[in-house]
Design a protein around this motif. Sequence first.
Motif, PDB file in Angstrom:
ATOM      1  N   PHE A 185      14.286 100.531  77.504  1.00 47.83           N
ATOM      2  CA  PHE A 185      15.697 100.213  77.673  1.00 47.83           C
ATOM      3  C   PHE A 185      16.217 100.849  78.960  1.00 47.83           C
ATOM      4  O   PHE A 185      16.443 100.194  79.953  1.00 47.83           O
ATOM      5  CB  PHE A 185      16.525 100.782  76.498  1.00 47.83           C
ATOM      6  N   VAL A 186      16.437 102.160  78.895  1.00 46.79           N
ATOM      7  CA  VAL A 186      16.884 102.949  80.040  1.00 46.79           C
ATOM      8  C   VAL A 186      16.103 104.244  79.989  1.00 46.79           C
ATOM      9  O   VAL A 186      16.178 104.982  79.002  1.00 46.79           O
ATOM     10  CB  VAL A 186      18.404 103.244  79.973  1.00 46.79           C
ATOM     11  N   ARG A 187      15.355 104.539  81.033  1.00 46.39           N
ATOM     12  CA  ARG A 187      14.553 105.763  81.041  1.00 46.39           C
ATOM     13  C   ARG A 187      15.410 106.941  81.496  1.00 46.39           C
ATOM     14  O   ARG A 187      16.237 106.811  82.395  1.00 46.39           O
ATOM     15  CB  ARG A 187      13.338 105.592  81.966  1.00 46.39           C
ATOM     16  N   SER A 229      13.393  91.088  54.924  1.00 44.03           N
ATOM     17  CA  SER A 229      13.214  89.807  55.596  1.00 44.03           C
ATOM     18  C   SER A 229      11.800  89.576  56.110  1.00 44.03           C
ATOM     19  O   SER A 229      11.408  88.433  56.341  1.00 44.03           O
ATOM     20  CB  SER A 229      14.183  89.704  56.780  1.00 44.03           C
ATOM     21  N   GLY A 230      11.053  90.656  56.330  1.00 48.49           N
ATOM     22  CA  GLY A 230       9.755  90.530  56.960  1.00 48.49           C
ATOM     23  C   GLY A 230       9.830  90.481  58.466  1.00 48.49           C
ATOM     24  O   GLY A 230       8.797  90.455  59.149  1.00 48.49           O
ATOM     25  N   LEU A 231      11.034  90.465  59.041  1.00 51.34           N
ATOM     26  CA  LEU A 231      11.192  90.495  60.485  1.00 51.34           C
ATOM     27  C   LEU A 231      10.775  91.850  61.029  1.00 51.34           C
ATOM     28  O   LEU A 231      10.868  92.875  60.342  1.00 51.34           O
ATOM     29  CB  LEU A 231      12.644  90.210  60.872  1.00 51.34           C
ATOM     30  N   ASP A 232      10.368  91.856  62.281  1.00 52.72           N
ATOM     31  CA  ASP A 232       9.953  93.099  62.928  1.00 52.72           C
ATOM     32  C   ASP A 232      11.049  93.695  63.790  1.00 52.72           C
ATOM     33  O   ASP A 232      11.057  94.909  64.027  1.00 52.72           O
ATOM     34  CB  ASP A 232       8.699  92.841  63.773  1.00 52.72           C
ATOM     35  N   ALA A 233      11.972  92.872  64.268  1.00 51.55           N
ATOM     36  CA  ALA A 233      13.070  93.371  65.095  1.00 51.55           C
ATOM     37  C   ALA A 233      14.209  92.374  65.069  1.00 51.55           C
ATOM     38  O   ALA A 233      13.992  91.157  65.055  1.00 51.55           O
ATOM     39  CB  ALA A 233      12.613  93.591  66.542  1.00 51.55           C
ATOM     40  N   VAL A 234      15.437  92.891  65.043  1.00 51.59           N
ATOM     41  CA  VAL A 234      16.624  92.052  65.229  1.00 51.59           C
ATOM     42  C   VAL A 234      17.523  92.722  66.248  1.00 51.59           C
ATOM     43  O   VAL A 234      17.531  93.950  66.399  1.00 51.59           O
ATOM     44  CB  VAL A 234      17.419  91.819  63.918  1.00 51.59           C
ATOM     45  N   THR A 235      18.282  91.905  66.964  1.00 49.70           N
ATOM     46  CA  THR A 235      19.225  92.416  67.955  1.00 49.70           C
ATOM     47  C   THR A 235      20.613  91.861  67.650  1.00 49.70           C
ATOM     48  O   THR A 235      20.757  90.697  67.259  1.00 49.70           O
ATOM     49  CB  THR A 235      18.790  92.013  69.376  1.00 49.70           C
ATOM     50  N   GLY A 282      30.256  95.648  75.166  1.00 48.63           N
ATOM     51  CA  GLY A 282      29.394  96.648  75.791  1.00 48.63           C
ATOM     52  C   GLY A 282      28.642  97.531  74.827  1.00 48.63           C
ATOM     53  O   GLY A 282      28.124  98.577  75.225  1.00 48.63           O
ATOM     54  N   VAL A 283      28.563  97.130  73.550  1.00 51.56           N
ATOM     55  CA  VAL A 283      27.817  97.886  72.541  1.00 51.56           C
ATOM     56  C   VAL A 283      26.981  96.913  71.723  1.00 51.56           C
ATOM     57  O   VAL A 283      27.473  95.857  71.316  1.00 51.56           O
ATOM     58  CB  VAL A 283      28.745  98.676  71.592  1.00 51.56           C
ATOM     59  N   GLY A 284      25.736  97.258  71.482  1.00 46.95           N
ATOM     60  CA  GLY A 284      24.872  96.454  70.627  1.00 46.95           C
ATOM     61  C   GLY A 284      23.874  97.346  69.934  1.00 46.95           C
ATOM     62  O   GLY A 284      23.956  98.579  70.013  1.00 46.95           O
ATOM     63  N   ALA A 285      22.914  96.738  69.258  1.00 48.92           N
ATOM     64  CA  ALA A 285      21.906  97.530  68.554  1.00 48.92           C
ATOM     65  C   ALA A 285      20.646  96.717  68.349  1.00 48.92           C
ATOM     66  O   ALA A 285      20.678  95.480  68.301  1.00 48.92           O
ATOM     67  CB  ALA A 285      22.442  98.005  67.197  1.00 48.92           C
ATOM     68  N   VAL A 286      19.536  97.432  68.250  1.00 51.16           N
ATOM     69  CA  VAL A 286      18.244  96.875  67.861  1.00 51.16           C
ATOM     70  C   VAL A 286      17.840  97.553  66.565  1.00 51.16           C
ATOM     71  O   VAL A 286      17.935  98.783  66.442  1.00 51.16           O
ATOM     72  CB  VAL A 286      17.168  97.140  68.926  1.00 51.16           C
ATOM     73  N   ALA A 287      17.396  96.772  65.588  1.00 53.16           N
ATOM     74  CA  ALA A 287      16.829  97.323  64.363  1.00 53.16           C
ATOM     75  C   ALA A 287      15.347  96.986  64.334  1.00 53.16           C
ATOM     76  O   ALA A 287      14.956  95.848  64.611  1.00 53.16           O
ATOM     77  CB  ALA A 287      17.523  96.745  63.129  1.00 53.16           C
ATOM     78  N   LEU A 288      14.523  97.978  64.015  1.00 49.97           N
ATOM     79  CA  LEU A 288      13.071  97.818  63.999  1.00 49.97           C
ATOM     80  C   LEU A 288      12.523  98.041  62.599  1.00 49.97           C
ATOM     81  O   LEU A 288      13.047  98.869  61.841  1.00 49.97           O
ATOM     82  CB  LEU A 288      12.414  98.815  64.957  1.00 49.97           C
ATOM     83  N   ALA A 289      11.471  97.308  62.265  1.00 52.16           N
ATOM     84  CA  ALA A 289      10.777  97.525  60.998  1.00 52.16           C
ATOM     85  C   ALA A 289      10.052  98.865  61.037  1.00 52.16           C
ATOM     86  O   ALA A 289       9.781  99.430  62.109  1.00 52.16           O
ATOM     87  CB  ALA A 289       9.794  96.392  60.735  1.00 52.16           C
ATOM     88  N   GLY A 314      24.347  95.974  74.374  1.00 50.16           N
ATOM     89  CA  GLY A 314      24.671  94.662  73.844  1.00 50.16           C
ATOM     90  C   GLY A 314      23.432  93.895  73.456  1.00 50.16           C
ATOM     91  O   GLY A 314      22.299  94.400  73.532  1.00 50.16           O
ATOM     92  N   GLY A 315      23.638  92.639  73.046  1.00 45.26           N
ATOM     93  CA  GLY A 315      22.529  91.820  72.608  1.00 45.26           C
ATOM     94  C   GLY A 315      21.542  91.505  73.709  1.00 45.26           C
ATOM     95  O   GLY A 315      20.331  91.412  73.472  1.00 45.26           O
ATOM     96  N   THR A 316      22.026  91.348  74.929  1.00 39.30           N
ATOM     97  CA  THR A 316      21.133  91.012  76.040  1.00 39.30           C
ATOM     98  C   THR A 316      20.153  92.137  76.326  1.00 39.30           C
ATOM     99  O   THR A 316      18.943  91.906  76.450  1.00 39.30           O
ATOM    100  CB  THR A 316      21.949  90.680  77.297  1.00 39.30           C
ATOM    101  N   GLU A 317      20.648  93.347  76.415  1.00 45.45           N
ATOM    102  CA  GLU A 317      19.749  94.478  76.672  1.00 45.45           C
ATOM    103  C   GLU A 317      18.735  94.631  75.547  1.00 45.45           C
ATOM    104  O   GLU A 317      17.543  94.865  75.783  1.00 45.45           O
ATOM    105  CB  GLU A 317      20.534  95.772  76.831  1.00 45.45           C
ATOM    106  N   GLY A 318      19.197  94.497  74.316  1.00 46.27           N
ATOM    107  CA  GLY A 318      18.284  94.633  73.186  1.00 46.27           C
ATOM    108  C   GLY A 318      17.187  93.589  73.202  1.00 46.27           C
ATOM    109  O   GLY A 318      16.005  93.896  73.017  1.00 46.27           O
ATOM    110  N   ALA A 319      17.561  92.323  73.441  1.00 47.36           N
ATOM    111  CA  ALA A 319      16.562  91.258  73.486  1.00 47.36           C
ATOM    112  C   ALA A 319      15.599  91.465  74.642  1.00 47.36           C
ATOM    113  O   ALA A 319      14.385  91.266  74.501  1.00 47.36           O
ATOM    114  CB  ALA A 319      17.246  89.899  73.596  1.00 47.36           C
ATOM    115  N   ASN A 320      16.127  91.849  75.789  1.00 51.97           N
ATOM    116  CA  ASN A 320      15.256  92.108  76.939  1.00 51.97           C
ATOM    117  C   ASN A 320      14.222  93.174  76.624  1.00 51.97           C
ATOM    118  O   ASN A 320      13.044  93.054  76.997  1.00 51.97           O
ATOM    119  CB  ASN A 320      16.087  92.554  78.143  1.00 51.97           C
TER     120      ASN A 320
END
Length: 391
Positions: free
Chosen positions: A229-231, A196-202, A213-220, A73-79
Amino acid sequence: MQAGDRVYLDHNATAPVRPEVAEAVARALLDLPGNPSSVHREGRAARAALENARAQVAALLGAAPARVTFTSGGTEGANAVLSGALRRQGAPAPTRLLVGASEHPCVLAGHRFAPEATELLPVDAEGVVDLAHLEARLAALAGESLLISLQAANNETGVLQPLGAVVALARRHGRALVHSDAVQAAGRIPLNFANSGLDAVTVSAHKLAGPKGVGAVALAADVTLDPVFVRGGGQEARLRGGTENLAGIVGAGVAAEIAGRDLAAEAARLTGLREAFEAAVLARAPEAVVAGAGAARLPNTVCLAVPGLEAATALIAFDLGGVAVSSGSACASGKVGRSAVLAAMGVPPALAACALRISFGWTSRESDRDRFLTVFDRLLATLYKRRERAA
């Protein structure tokens, strides 16, 4: 959404799952028994479904599929992004975080920077970040490795942040990394992460009428993120271990595809619904205040306060009247307390205690607005009688 005789106006907390999404999740549970990391036929089918969903989410965000990582979710991605592990290739990790004062708790409380290495960026009375302050701080901190985190859209007021201007300032002053929590924006306003020039969005699927219970992170393309995240195993390009929540991810993909397909028409519809709603409220209660009304906002969100009509009382009345609304973020264990967002905007505590959040979505109709107004009229009548007795 109406369940029996109830009306649901809390889409910013979570959007009801679309039937197409529920069907896709059920099919995935029944028809895709394999592990996406297995090499046999069942595993390959699961992998194909996983990558198809990744492409669907990437298309909504305007990101490269290979740069999208699924999370819980968004919380895990932002963390994860704000753990200090995000860095530009060949550059040191950021040592200082600049974060908007009106951010979601997953950002304000979820980062791992030390207090002395964290600065709050003030917002104005409309909830928009103070760009002059940001520019001054970037100039003063020139030479340091910085990370800026700023919402695309606020979860309580719907106010949009000027991310393009923030990115421009970051590039002008040492090319600080910029992350945006786009949980409320994705699927409601156009996003083009690649440009956008952003480096990451969640993002988070359940705001899009997808599964919880599902989210995503997008990276430049030029940034890396350590596997924090989870090892475990090598899943998700070695960024997040553990077998993927395949059925949930499939549902997230379908939700993203529908949101992208319907975005323009739905935004126009919800804007009309929101504007008519606000006009009806203000006609009944001219003293009502709409937070962020002078700023660009999401099409679906209204943060409303009537002086003297306390949210704690109003929420109970609306619930008993069959209308689900909230008093702000739904991430405080069901508690009704003073909004940190409104405090950052300088809203007086007495008025902030009266704030209600009404958030429309794909299930919302004019009849839902009318049902809200029926309960609202009763609350106003009681409030005005109380004032008359006190006069």
